[in-house]
Design a protein around this motif. Structure first.
Motif, mmCIF file in Angstrom:
data_model
loop_
_atom_site.group_PDB
_atom_site.id
_atom_site.type_symbol
_atom_site.label_atom_id
_atom_site.label_comp_id
_atom_site.label_asym_id
_atom_site.label_seq_id
_atom_site.Cartn_x
_atom_site.Cartn_y
_atom_site.Cartn_z
ATOM 1 N N GLU A 200 -156.728 -20.421 -56.203
ATOM 2 C CA GLU A 200 -156.858 -21.678 -56.943
ATOM 3 C C GLU A 200 -155.676 -22.621 -56.745
ATOM 4 N N SER B 57 -152.897 -9.171 -54.462
ATOM 5 C CA SER B 57 -153.799 -10.182 -55.017
ATOM 6 C C SER B 57 -153.616 -11.490 -54.253
ATOM 7 N N ASP C 188 -154.132 -15.614 -54.844
ATOM 8 C CA ASP C 188 -154.420 -16.740 -55.737
ATOM 9 C C ASP C 188 -155.148 -17.803 -54.921
#
Length: 828
Positions: free
Chosen positions: A473, A469, A471
């Motif tokens: 943000e 994954s 991130d």
């Protein structure tokens, strides 16, 4: 006058609203004549009119005003060559609120300067096209001062006239016949010019008048005259259903190569209309090919139409790295530079204004999401159609679409020079990250390290079940912070190499990441692998890691098969070779490493290109053959020599594929004699295609014979066409036997080169080629001393950047030579 000389911007006492421009082009006498009528709004009472003018002579001047009874001529008419302005003083002031019309005649030479209204040659053909408006015709040459344009071109009847708009009318002038006053042309001036020049009865002439343009800045004005041919198609707007003509013009010898460009244009324009929800605003779209790579390198112009070309990955090597390398110099500049003077304008449109700007927008797009980003750009464009805007207007549009404070995030990326390096320190339960300004010479000193960027970290992690994954943000908008994560699992900052920054890991983590990257089930993408390689070499150059650590991480990728990753490896290894070019044993060791990586690929793929093979394989074969030959692979070298010998014997070059012309020509010259050099020179003079000519010009410079090398340098400075000098410089810079000769010749011919090219975008490339690859303190001192008493106002920024580059090269050599030698010793 002093107030205007101190002010870099034109006075705002009048504003142009419309230009009626007529230009007569004579390709036989290599000159142009023109008359321009400029409609003005008078903002303040004034008796002075000042506008931009350069590289042409202004003849008569007449001013009419609706508030005055009679027209008047100037009492004073002067040219300010420093600021590229024409200054007219009038005895009767123009009152504020009135409207006026300024009429000027002008004349100039069609030179090979590649700037203004210039002459370009392809085979036996001539073409002319404006690049810098003030050098083409007198005008208010500032983007803020938009106006409409009606353009008429006078030329010989057997040539083609082109401009922004569609043709409104075109007439062929009969010998001695008067021009109809209803034609809309500047009939009196045209008749007078044809008669006074003695050309009225020599050749048939024609006048082409174009429709009036929308409001636009002067740098959008384009016109051309030449013996052009064209290919034609059309597209239907997905927004309005309107069908538009699309043409690609080129000289007759190369127009047959333009089909790809035409097909691509027809596909791309509807995509842009849909993406931005704005229809193309003009009635037709013409492309004039004045740069032959536009024809010869179709892969560079895909614009998202061909996903198999992996443009997102290619962006990293083509644009991102170029911008990072330049922005790492202390003499960098911000993307947005306030109010530069004319001398500075030509210097700031470089990899920072274009490649860095594109890179930070790419970073922003991924941070906010492409859909939101494009919606915001569309809102911005619609709000400012045919108007002026500032950077904050774009941020406002994207902010509206995303709900984020984009101005706060992007302000430092655009208005401050430089970029950060994010240092990663591992802790028992996560990582500590810190940002500092990155310089090619190391971390910035405290007084140069006060910028805090808002950095999207794009943190890639792998969970316990192997799920990858990212991130998107998390940001670093302070000097340092701690991020919790499991460091026993693979992780990486700047996933996808989307951000405009470097990442510094410990040497052990760097090698560990490389080992993870080459696994078949690696969580790291092609873009990640490219980022690891490019960062490693840049960090070693800055002294933040040892060069041995960088080479160890690169060596892990020695069995890589992805073309783009191998392109990164080849680029980084050549950078090391180019910096240590005066250390033959190190160069030999690096070339041995290059052969270890690329020779097996040549043996596996062979020399035959298949029409059905993937693009990656096609490009990889070319890359491997080129670097194996440059690194001294005897089989590849002999194959190239044999191919060229066959060409010299038979005159048939059909067995030399276009992809390999550069390496075959250069290898033949490097290992040949005057015979091969002369043969390649003849190819450059009469090439079968533009790409063959460019390859031959660079290849001429590969000779290892010092007498031929001096002859080649002399050819570059005194015999090559101005528009071809960049190819010669590129070849001379690459050849270690001619690198110092090029630098010396540049200084010896500085006055001539400066006069020809200082105002051209080419000068940046010339000075970079002449000096950018030198790597000793003595080189730095010699060049610095040479320029101390020279007028470098138009090249000051490029000169500082190249001196910075020499200094960082020298520091790298002094710091890392022993480490580099040791790494190769340990491999034996």
């Amino acid at each position: 006058m002093d107030v205007y000389e101190e002010d870099y911007r034109l006075p705002t006492n009048v504003r142009p609203t419309h230009y009626d421009l007529t230009v007569k082009t004579d390709l036989k006498l290599l000159r142009f004549d023109g008359i321009v009528r400029i409609w003005l709004n008078v903002i303040e009472d004034t008796s002075a009119i000042i506008l931009n003018s350069s590289d042409h002579e202004i003849g008569s001047a007449t001013l009419q005003c609706d508030a005055l009874l009679t027209a008047q001529s100037p009492t004073s008419q002067t040219i300010d060559t420093t600021h590229e302005r024409a200054v007219f003083l009038f005895s009767i002031p123009l009152p504020a609120g009135s409207k006026a019309q300024l009429t000027l005649t002008f004349t100039g030479a069609l030179t090979d300067s590649l700037c203004g209204y210039y002459r370009s040659i392809s085979a036996s053909e001539d073409l002319s096209t404006p690049v810098a408006a003030r050098k083409a015709f007198p005008c208010w040459d500032e983007p803020l001062l938009k106006a409409s344009f009606t353009i008429s071109l006078v030329s010989r009847a057997d040539t083609v006239n082109l401009s922004n708009m569609s043709v409104a009318s075109e007439i062929v002038l009969s010998h001695g016949a008067a021009i109809s006053t209803s034609a809309g042309f500047d009939t009196a001036w045209i008749s007078e010019k044809l008669l006074t020049d003695g050309t009225a009865n020599a050749d048939k002439w024609k006048v082409t008048r174009f429709e009036t343009s929308p409001l636009m800045s002067t740098y959008f004005v384009a016109y051309a005259n030449g013996e052009f041919s064209y290919l034609e198609s059309s597209y239907t707007s997905p927004l309005s259903g309107r069908t538009r003509s699309v043409r690609v013009y080129a000289t007759r010898d190369i127009v047959h190569q333009a089909q790809f460009v035409l097909d691509l244009t027809v596909k791309v324009i509807p995509l842009y209309e849909k993406v931005f929800d704005i229809e193309y605003p003009l009635p037709k779209l013409d492309t004039l090919v004045a740069s032959v790579p536009y024809l010869s390198d179709p892969y560079a112009y895909a614009k998202g139409v061909f996903p198999e070309w992996k443009l997102h990955s290619t962006f990293i090597s083509t644009f991102l790295q170029s911008a990072l390398l330049l922005d790492a110099r202390l003499s960098s500049h911000a993307i947005e530079v306030p109010y530069p003077d004319a001398n500075m304008i030509g210097q700031i449109f470089d990899a920072l204004s274009y490649e860095k700007a594109a890179s930070v927008l790419r970073m922003l797009s991924h941070y906010v999401g492409e859909e939101h980003f494009l919606r915001g750009v569309s809102m911005y464009l619609k709000s400012h159609l045919y108007g002026n805007s500032v950077t904050e207007d774009l941020w406002e549009g994207i902010s509206t679409a995303t709900g984020l404070d984009i101005n706060k995030m992007m302000n430092n990326w655009v208005k401050e020079m430089g970029f950060p390096v994010v240092t990663v320190t591992e802790t028992h339960n996560g990582i500590h990250v810190r940002q500092d300004r990155f310089l090619a010479s190391g971390l910035a000193e405290p007084d140069e390290n006060d910028t805090i960027w808002t950095i999207p970290l794009f943190l890639l992690t792998v969970s316990a079940d192997g799920t990858v994954s990212v991130d998107e943000e998390i940001v670093l908008d302070e000097r340092e912070k701690i991020i919790a994560l499991d460091i026993t699992k693979p992780f990486k900052l700047n996933a996808g190499t989307l951000g405009f920054y470097r990442v510094l890991y410990s040497p052990d983590r760097l090698v560990q990441m490389a080992l993870e990257a080459v696994k078949p089930s690696s969580p790291f993408s092609t873009e990640d692998r490219m980022g690891i390689i490019y960062d490693a070499v840049a960090l070693s150059r800055a002294g933040l890691i040892d060069v041995s650590s960088a080479l160890s991480s690169i060596y892990v990728f020695r069995n890589e098969t992805d073309y783009l990753v191998l392109e990164g490896i080849s680029s980084c290894l050549y950078q090391l070779i180019s910096v240590w070019w005066e250390y033959p044993l190190i160069v030999d060791s690096l070339n041995e490493l290059r052969r270890e990586i690329f020779s097996p690929i040549v043996q596996y793929l062979g020399y035959d290109y298949m029409e059905t093979e993937l693009l990656d394989i096609h490009q990889l074969r070319t890359l491997a053959i080129s670097h194996a030959a440059a690194a001294g692979d005897q089989e590849v070298i002999q194959t190239s020599i044999n191919w060229f010998a066959r060409y010299m014997q038979s005159g048939d070059d059909s067995h030399i594929r276009g992809d390999l012309e550069a390496v075959v020509f250069a290898t033949a010259v490097e290992y040949g004699s005057h015979t091969e050099w002369e043969a390649v020179k003849q190819i450059s003079l009469k090439p079968k295609s533009p790409s063959s000519g460019m390859a031959a010009m660079r290849a001429m410079c590969a000779t290892q014979d010092l007498a031929l090398a001096r002859e080649t340098v002399n050819y570059a400075f005194h015999k090559a066409r101005d528009q071809d000098i960049t190819y010669c410089f590129a070849g001379l810079e690459k050849n270690f036997k001619t690198r110092k000769l090029l630098a010396t010749a540049f200084m010896e011919n500085f006055s001539n080169v400066h006069n020809k090219f200082a105002s051209s975008y080419m000068f940046r490339f010339l000075i970079e080629s002449a000096f950018g690859s030198l790597s000793s303190r003595q080189d730095y001192n010699d060049i610095d001393a040479f320029f101390r008493d020279k007028d470098v106002s138009k090249i000051s920024l490029q000169l500082k950047q190249n001196l910075d580059n020499i200094q960082s090269n020298a520091a790298w050599v002094e710091r890392s030579t022993a480490d580099l030698r040791q790494w190769f010793l340990e491999r034996k």
